[in-house]
Design an enzyme around this catalytic site. Structure first.
Site, PDB file in Angstrom:
ATOM      1  N   GLU A 100       9.549   5.751 -14.921  1.00 54.15           N
ATOM      2  CA  GLU A 100       8.998   4.043 -14.157  1.00 54.15           C
ATOM      3  C   GLU A 100       7.854   3.955 -15.652  1.00 54.15           C
ATOM      4  O   GLU A 100       6.915   4.777 -16.005  1.00 54.15           O
ATOM      5  CB  GLU A 100       8.340   4.237 -13.534  1.00 54.15           C
ATOM      6  CG  GLU A 100       7.522   4.621 -12.654  1.00 54.15           C
ATOM      7  CD  GLU A 100       6.519   3.936 -11.072  1.00 54.15           C
ATOM      8  OE1 GLU A 100       6.166   3.183 -11.384  1.00 54.15           O
ATOM      9  OE2 GLU A 100       6.747   4.893 -10.239  1.00 54.15           O
ATOM     10  N   LYS A 162       3.301  -6.225 -13.599  1.00 52.37           N
ATOM     11  CA  LYS A 162       3.711  -5.348 -12.225  1.00 52.37           C
ATOM     12  C   LYS A 162       4.878  -5.830 -11.779  1.00 52.37           C
ATOM     13  O   LYS A 162       5.555  -7.233 -11.353  1.00 52.37           O
ATOM     14  CB  LYS A 162       2.832  -4.963 -10.668  1.00 52.37           C
ATOM     15  CG  LYS A 162       3.330  -3.685 -10.138  1.00 52.37           C
ATOM     16  CD  LYS A 162       2.447  -4.019  -9.238  1.00 52.37           C
ATOM     17  CE  LYS A 162       3.097  -3.188  -7.678  1.00 52.37           C
ATOM     18  NZ  LYS A 162       1.573  -2.761  -6.966  1.00 52.37           N
ATOM     19  N   VAL A 182       8.650   1.413  -8.994  1.00 50.15           N
ATOM     20  CA  VAL A 182      10.411   1.851  -8.047  1.00 50.15           C
ATOM     21  C   VAL A 182      11.242   1.386  -7.937  1.00 50.15           C
ATOM     22  O   VAL A 182      12.562   1.461  -8.929  1.00 50.15           O
ATOM     23  CB  VAL A 182       9.546   3.361  -6.855  1.00 50.15           C
ATOM     24  CG1 VAL A 182      10.970   3.275  -6.752  1.00 50.15           C
ATOM     25  CG2 VAL A 182       8.463   3.990  -7.313  1.00 50.15           C
ATOM     26  N   ASP A 214       3.602  -5.625   5.938  1.00 51.41           N
ATOM     27  CA  ASP A 214       3.193  -5.231   4.083  1.00 51.41           C
ATOM     28  C   ASP A 214       4.179  -3.270   3.726  1.00 51.41           C
ATOM     29  O   ASP A 214       3.303  -3.166   4.091  1.00 51.41           O
ATOM     30  CB  ASP A 214       1.847  -4.895   4.049  1.00 51.41           C
ATOM     31  CG  ASP A 214       1.207  -4.644   1.684  1.00 51.41           C
ATOM     32  OD1 ASP A 214       2.612  -4.688   1.626  1.00 51.41           O
ATOM     33  OD2 ASP A 214      -0.213  -4.661   1.789  1.00 51.41           O
ATOM     34  N   SER A 216       6.718  -2.331   0.825  1.00 55.70           N
ATOM     35  CA  SER A 216       6.935  -1.905  -0.450  1.00 55.70           C
ATOM     36  C   SER A 216       8.735  -2.158  -0.531  1.00 55.70           C
ATOM     37  O   SER A 216       9.151  -2.096   0.019  1.00 55.70           O
ATOM     38  CB  SER A 216       6.668  -0.594  -1.284  1.00 55.70           C
ATOM     39  OG  SER A 216       7.080  -0.713  -2.526  1.00 55.70           O
ATOM     40  N   ASP A 218       9.664  -1.221  -2.626  1.00 58.62           N
ATOM     41  CA  ASP A 218      10.251   0.172  -2.945  1.00 58.62           C
ATOM     42  C   ASP A 218      11.412   0.996  -1.993  1.00 58.62           C
ATOM     43  O   ASP A 218      12.505   1.240  -1.866  1.00 58.62           O
ATOM     44  CB  ASP A 218       9.638   1.865  -3.443  1.00 58.62           C
ATOM     45  CG  ASP A 218       8.919   1.646  -4.757  1.00 58.62           C
ATOM     46  OD1 ASP A 218       9.139   0.097  -5.418  1.00 58.62           O
ATOM     47  OD2 ASP A 218       7.905   1.647  -4.378  1.00 58.62           O
ATOM     48  N   LYS A 235       1.706   8.641  -0.425  1.00 58.81           N
ATOM     49  CA  LYS A 235       0.344   8.742  -0.231  1.00 58.81           C
ATOM     50  C   LYS A 235      -0.124   8.661   1.133  1.00 58.81           C
ATOM     51  O   LYS A 235       0.025   7.709   1.440  1.00 58.81           O
ATOM     52  CB  LYS A 235      -0.471   7.833  -1.412  1.00 58.81           C
ATOM     53  CG  LYS A 235      -0.454   8.258  -2.956  1.00 58.81           C
ATOM     54  CD  LYS A 235      -1.708   7.706  -3.217  1.00 58.81           C
ATOM     55  CE  LYS A 235      -1.637   8.168  -4.755  1.00 58.81           C
ATOM     56  NZ  LYS A 235      -0.911   7.654  -5.588  1.00 58.81           N
TER      57      LYS A 235
END
Ligand SMILES: O=c1[nH]cc([C@@H]2O[C@H](COP(=O)(O)O)[C@@H](O)[C@H]2O)c(=O)[nH]1
Length: 384
Positions: A100, A162, A182, A214, A216, A218, A235
């Site tokens: 990526e 992004k 991703v 919120d 992602s 991904d 993370k």
């Protein structure tokens, strides 16, 4: 059915004989190798008995993206650009690993980001795999980048857009330069038949995601796109248990690589069980092969723990994460801005230690992901 055959030195894939040429369209491919020019040849019929299923799928996927309506050589007609060496590898059924570009633009500062991008490509290459860094350059989705394009992304940094699935079309329409996340990378990789994708970490459910929503993109991409993402987990700035719950809802196969625990990026432990475990590249390749065979059309997430010698600074990094999380609240930083802000602050607060750990785990993932891609290519070549 369409078949791609080259002019020049390109070897016919699996030595297929192409019986009938109806019409041709010339297109250009970046680079000046043997594939610098190709013809897309529309054929009436292939000799089906001579083609393995995997070769047929490969040909169909690549041909689709080289058809006159979907592919072009300039930046003015949309479509996907595949770099010559990536196309060679895909056509021949050789292993390819997608990489990526948000990790380059938003994940690390210049010039380390440029160095790491090149280094990761070279680790992949040294493992006998073709790297395909994915980004949108001046509106063109690119599978495989030239060195000057990698440098452009690295220098632009957060000025690149992004780009996740939601804004791919927008970035293309506006002819912008987008670093793919991703989700954006998975989508584009799947379009050209790349099955394995290596990155550092993925996005997830943010803390308080149950009220902010919120989450992602991904995670939803993993639920709808059959690409395997090799990463070091999620993370701890995120809500890891809820991230795993959400992945379950999305039907994503989540694997701990050589571990029963799902890794937490800077640390091998998250306190959360990985739903599945695989200990070797071959085991991973078998699972990916079955995923493709049965047509689940959802992704696989392989969590590779950070090597123990690189996790030494884990405590310092964890406490830096906690302080920067509080800062995002105080400064009302939300949405897509949160991850890049925290990455930057954690790096500052740890005097660069988090960046070193980040780089180390990406290197390790590149190695493991490449081994998986090699095992998978081997498996697919043998599949009937
Ligand atoms: O540890 C990391 N997590 C996530 C990212 C990047 O952030 C994206 C997720 O962003 P968001 O949370 O806005 O969906 C990922 O796809 C990836 O590109 C990263 O660089 N490093």
């Amino acid at each position: 059915m369409q078949v791609v055959r080259s002019v020049g030195h390109f070897k016919a894939v699996n030595c297929l004989r192409v019986p009938l040429v109806e019409r041709k369209t010339s297109i250009s491919i970046m680079g000046s190798g043997p594939l610098a020019s190709l013809e897309v040849i529309h054929c009436a019929k292939l000799m089906e008995s001579e083609i393995s299923t995997s070769a047929r799928t490969r040909l169909a996927t690549i041909a689709r993206h080289m058809s006159p309506s979907n592919c072009c050589s300039t930046s003015h007609h949309g479509g996907i650009r595949i770099e010559g060496r990536v196309r060679d590898a895909l056509m021949a059924g050789k292993p390819v690993v997608a990489l990526e570009s948000t990790i380059i633009s938003h994940g690390m500062p210049y010039p380390q980001n440029f160095q790491v991008a090149k280094e990761v490509e070279s680790i992949v290459q040294q493992s006998g795999v073709t790297p395909a860094t994915i980004a949108i350059i001046d509106g063109i989705p690119c599978i495989g980048l030239m060195e000057h394009e990698l440098e452009k992304l690295a220098q632009l940094g957060p000025q690149c857009v992004k780009t996740s699935r939601r804004n791919i079309a927008y970035v293309m329409a506006k002819k912008l330069t987008g670093a793919t996340t991703v989700s954006g990378t998975m989508f584009l990789a799947s379009k050209v038949g790349i099955h394995v994708f290596v990155t550092g970490g993925i996005g997830g459910v943010h803390r308080h995601g149950e009220t902010t929503m919120d989450v992602s993109a991904d995670l939803t991409e993993l639920g709808r796109t059959a690409v395997t993402v090799v990463c070091a987990g999620v993370k701890s700035i995120l809500d890891i248990p809820r991230t795993l719950e959400y992945l379950e809802t999305q039907g994503v196969t989540v694997i701990g690589y050589g571990t029963d625990e799902f890794p937490a990026f800077f640390t091998p432990q998250s306190g959360c069980q990985a739903p599945c475990r695989a200990d070797t590249p071959e085991e991973c390749a078998t699972i990916i092969g079955e995923n493709l065979k049965v047509g689940l059309q959802s992704g696989i997430l392989i969590g590779v723990p950070i090597p123990s010698q690189d996790a030494a600074m884990a405590d310092a990094v964890e406490s830096a994460i906690q302080s920067s999380l509080m800062e995002t609240k105080a400064k009302h930083i939300t949405g897509a801005e949160v991850t890049p802000y925290i990455l930057m602050r954690v790096n500052e607060l740890t005097g660069g230690a988090s960046l070193s750990a980040n780089i180390a785990l990406i290197r390790n993932n590149a190695l493991v992901g490449s081994q998986i891609a090699v095992a998978l290519a081997d498996k697919l070549a043998k599949s009937p």
